[in-house]
Scaffold this active site. Structure first.
Site, PDB file in Angstrom:
ATOM      1  N   GLY A  91      45.350 -41.878 -16.155  1.00  0.00           N
ATOM      2  CA  GLY A  91      44.012 -41.359 -15.901  1.00  0.00           C
ATOM      3  C   GLY A  91      44.048 -40.246 -14.874  1.00  0.00           C
ATOM      4  O   GLY A  91      43.212 -40.192 -13.967  1.00  0.00           O
ATOM      5  N   HIS A  92      45.027 -39.383 -15.003  1.00  0.00           N
ATOM      6  CA  HIS A  92      45.119 -38.244 -14.088  1.00  0.00           C
ATOM      7  C   HIS A  92      46.094 -37.203 -14.658  1.00  0.00           C
ATOM      8  O   HIS A  92      46.793 -37.467 -15.644  1.00  0.00           O
ATOM      9  CB  HIS A  92      45.580 -38.693 -12.694  1.00  0.00           C
ATOM     10  N   ALA A  93      46.147 -36.048 -13.996  1.00  0.00           N
ATOM     11  CA  ALA A  93      47.127 -35.002 -14.322  1.00  0.00           C
ATOM     12  C   ALA A  93      47.754 -34.542 -13.010  1.00  0.00           C
ATOM     13  O   ALA A  93      47.177 -34.742 -11.931  1.00  0.00           O
ATOM     14  CB  ALA A  93      46.446 -33.823 -15.005  1.00  0.00           C
TER      15      ALA A  93
END
Ligand code: TYD
Length: 139
Positions: free
Chosen positions: A54-56
């Site tokens: 749930g991130h980059a």
């Protein structure tokens, strides 16, 4: 800051030393992996049905390995998504910077090991999908 498309990620086949009494895979900096490994972390005891990721990342390169069990990784470059099932300890998913990732479908007892090109830095994260999309659209 770096950016990538889903076509820049790839499944690496790591060397496997196969013997009757078991298998062994070794990874050496800048040999099997295209960067110097500065950090290793691993996810384990993920409760059934839970998701991670749930991130980059802005600059971080990573290689993700299912040391045990299986899980799926969805990579998203803001335009296209690509899904990988990781279930072999001799396969490593190379994830360059600038890709949103979601991990789910963790099997019971699975272990996700991550080789990372840099130390942990919260400033390297996009945790807000809208901000990530906005950043990608300006690239
Ligand atoms: P996060 O990167 O969001 O985990 P995942 O993407 O695997 O679900 O990190 C979860 C928490 O752990 C967050 O509070 C930051 C912390 N953390 C560290 O302290 N060191 C690390 O090397 C990593 C990857 C995370």
């Amino acid at each position: 800051m770096q950016t990538s498309t889903i076509y820049d990620c790839m499944l690496l086949t790591l060397p496997k030393n196969h013997q009757l009494n078991g298998n062994l895979t070794s990874i050496t900096n800048s040999q099997e992996v295209p960067f110097d490994i500065k950090r290793i972390y691993y996810l384990y005891d993920v409760p059934g049905g839970n998701s991670r990721g749930g991130h980059a990342h802005k600059d971080l390169y990573q290689i993700m390995i299912a040391l045990s069990g299986s899980f799926s990784v969805t990579l998203d470059d803001g335009k296209l998504k690509r899904n990988f099932l990781l279930n072999q300890p001799y396969q490593g998913l190379l994830i360059p910077p600038g890709l949103w990732r979601d991990l789910d479908n963790f099997s019971s007892g699975s272990i996700c090991m991550v080789l990372a090109s840099d130390v942990y830095d919260e400033n390297d994260y996009f945790r807000d999908y809208e901000k990530f999309i906005d950043w990608k659209s300006k690239k």
